[in-house]
Design a protein around this motif. Structure first.
Motif, mmCIF file in Angstrom:
data_model
loop_
_atom_site.group_PDB
_atom_site.id
_atom_site.type_symbol
_atom_site.label_atom_id
_atom_site.label_comp_id
_atom_site.label_asym_id
_atom_site.label_seq_id
_atom_site.Cartn_x
_atom_site.Cartn_y
_atom_site.Cartn_z
ATOM 1 N N LEU A 217 -20.920 -19.338 -26.546
ATOM 2 C CA LEU A 217 -21.128 -17.911 -26.755
ATOM 3 C C LEU A 217 -20.179 -17.088 -25.896
ATOM 4 O O LEU A 217 -19.866 -17.466 -24.762
ATOM 5 C CB LEU A 217 -22.559 -17.522 -26.369
ATOM 6 C CG LEU A 217 -23.690 -18.252 -27.086
ATOM 7 C CD1 LEU A 217 -25.019 -17.908 -26.437
ATOM 8 C CD2 LEU A 217 -23.702 -17.909 -28.560
ATOM 9 N N ARG A 218 -19.752 -15.959 -26.423
ATOM 10 C CA ARG A 218 -18.984 -14.957 -25.665
ATOM 11 C C ARG A 218 -19.990 -13.851 -25.352
ATOM 12 O O ARG A 218 -20.572 -13.247 -26.257
ATOM 13 C CB ARG A 218 -17.844 -14.410 -26.515
ATOM 14 C CG ARG A 218 -17.043 -13.321 -25.846
ATOM 15 C CD ARG A 218 -15.961 -12.819 -26.823
ATOM 16 N NE ARG A 218 -15.205 -11.731 -26.257
ATOM 17 C CZ ARG A 218 -15.491 -10.441 -26.403
ATOM 18 N NH1 ARG A 218 -16.538 -10.078 -27.117
ATOM 19 N NH2 ARG A 218 -14.736 -9.519 -25.848
ATOM 20 N N ILE B 220 -16.867 -10.142 -19.229
ATOM 21 C CA ILE B 220 -17.014 -11.010 -20.396
ATOM 22 C C ILE B 220 -17.038 -12.439 -19.866
ATOM 23 O O ILE B 220 -16.145 -12.844 -19.113
ATOM 24 C CB ILE B 220 -15.858 -10.824 -21.384
ATOM 25 C CG1 ILE B 220 -15.860 -9.396 -21.917
ATOM 26 C CG2 ILE B 220 -15.969 -11.842 -22.526
ATOM 27 C CD1 ILE B 220 -14.663 -9.047 -22.773
ATOM 28 N N VAL B 221 -18.073 -13.175 -20.242
ATOM 29 C CA VAL B 221 -18.208 -14.560 -19.807
ATOM 30 C C VAL B 221 -18.418 -15.460 -21.017
ATOM 31 O O VAL B 221 -18.901 -15.023 -22.062
ATOM 32 C CB VAL B 221 -19.367 -14.744 -18.804
ATOM 33 C CG1 VAL B 221 -19.099 -13.993 -17.512
ATOM 34 C CG2 VAL B 221 -20.689 -14.314 -19.389
ATOM 35 N N THR B 222 -18.034 -16.712 -20.869
ATOM 36 C CA THR B 222 -18.283 -17.720 -21.894
ATOM 37 C C THR B 222 -19.417 -18.604 -21.403
ATOM 38 O O THR B 222 -19.372 -19.102 -20.282
ATOM 39 C CB THR B 222 -17.030 -18.573 -22.145
ATOM 40 O OG1 THR B 222 -15.969 -17.705 -22.574
ATOM 41 C CG2 THR B 222 -17.283 -19.622 -23.215
ATOM 42 N N GLU B 223 -20.428 -18.754 -22.221
ATOM 43 C CA GLU B 223 -21.575 -19.595 -21.880
ATOM 44 C C GLU B 223 -21.678 -20.742 -22.869
ATOM 45 O O GLU B 223 -21.477 -20.542 -24.075
ATOM 46 C CB GLU B 223 -22.881 -18.796 -21.916
ATOM 47 C CG GLU B 223 -23.010 -17.738 -20.860
ATOM 48 C CD GLU B 223 -23.236 -18.289 -19.461
ATOM 49 O OE1 GLU B 223 -23.367 -19.522 -19.288
ATOM 50 O OE2 GLU B 223 -23.269 -17.474 -18.538
ATOM 51 N N LYS B 224 -21.972 -21.924 -22.356
ATOM 52 C CA LYS B 224 -22.252 -23.087 -23.197
ATOM 53 C C LYS B 224 -23.737 -23.392 -23.053
ATOM 54 O O LYS B 224 -24.214 -23.658 -21.953
ATOM 55 C CB LYS B 224 -21.417 -24.285 -22.760
ATOM 56 C CG LYS B 224 -19.942 -24.100 -23.004
ATOM 57 C CD LYS B 224 -19.169 -25.326 -22.573
ATOM 58 C CE LYS B 224 -17.676 -25.109 -22.818
ATOM 59 N NZ LYS B 224 -16.889 -26.281 -22.395
ATOM 60 N N GLN C 49 -21.632 -12.997 -28.907
ATOM 61 C CA GLN C 49 -20.917 -13.444 -30.101
ATOM 62 C C GLN C 49 -20.865 -14.969 -30.098
ATOM 63 O O GLN C 49 -20.500 -15.574 -29.087
ATOM 64 C CB GLN C 49 -19.500 -12.879 -30.095
ATOM 65 C CG GLN C 49 -18.672 -13.313 -31.284
ATOM 66 C CD GLN C 49 -17.249 -12.760 -31.201
ATOM 67 O OE1 GLN C 49 -16.841 -12.146 -30.222
ATOM 68 N NE2 GLN C 49 -16.489 -13.000 -32.240
ATOM 69 N N MET D 59 -19.248 -18.350 -30.743
ATOM 70 C CA MET D 59 -17.890 -18.875 -30.889
ATOM 71 C C MET D 59 -17.911 -20.205 -31.657
ATOM 72 O O MET D 59 -17.022 -20.476 -32.442
ATOM 73 C CB MET D 59 -17.240 -19.075 -29.518
ATOM 74 C CG MET D 59 -17.207 -17.797 -28.664
ATOM 75 S SD MET D 59 -16.398 -16.408 -29.460
ATOM 76 C CE MET D 59 -14.721 -16.958 -29.407
ATOM 77 N N VAL E 14 -20.938 -10.294 -23.335
ATOM 78 C CA VAL E 14 -20.491 -9.094 -22.638
ATOM 79 C C VAL E 14 -21.653 -8.651 -21.750
ATOM 80 O O VAL E 14 -22.762 -8.388 -22.236
ATOM 81 C CB VAL E 14 -20.102 -7.966 -23.618
ATOM 82 C CG1 VAL E 14 -19.722 -6.703 -22.852
ATOM 83 C CG2 VAL E 14 -18.972 -8.422 -24.528
#
Length: 86
Positions: A25-26, A73-77, A39, A41, A28
């Motif tokens: 996920l992206r 903005i961070v990327t989460e797994k 969002q 991904m 905000v």
């Protein structure tokens, strides 16, 4: 590095659907640490829906840039794993 506060996600959706996987996920994050937008991904659609719903409830530690509150903005797994009980 920003870290979510209270980030446990129940894997009951994965158990019911008998699906494992990871959703990327992206996210905000607003100046207060609240999630403003998520969002998808990548990931299985049924798991992605559960991951987005959960992540929208997360709170992050607020960050600042040059002394001012800032968005990030961070990327989460988010991983979903079936547990085997014996």
């Amino acid at each position: 590095r920003m870290r979510p506060i209270g980030s446990r996600i129940g894997d009951d959706i994965a158990m019911r659907a008998r699906i494992e996987g990871t959703v990327v996920l992206r996210v905000v994050v607003g100046p207060s640490g609240a999630v403003e937008n998520v969002q998808v991904m990548s990931g299985q659609p049924i798991l992605a829906e559960a991951a987005v719903k959960a992540v929208k409830k997360w709170r992050y530690s607020p960050v600042s840039w040059r002394g001012e509150p800032a968005s990030a903005i961070v990327t989460e797994k988010v991983g979903f794993r079936l547990q085997v009980h014996e």
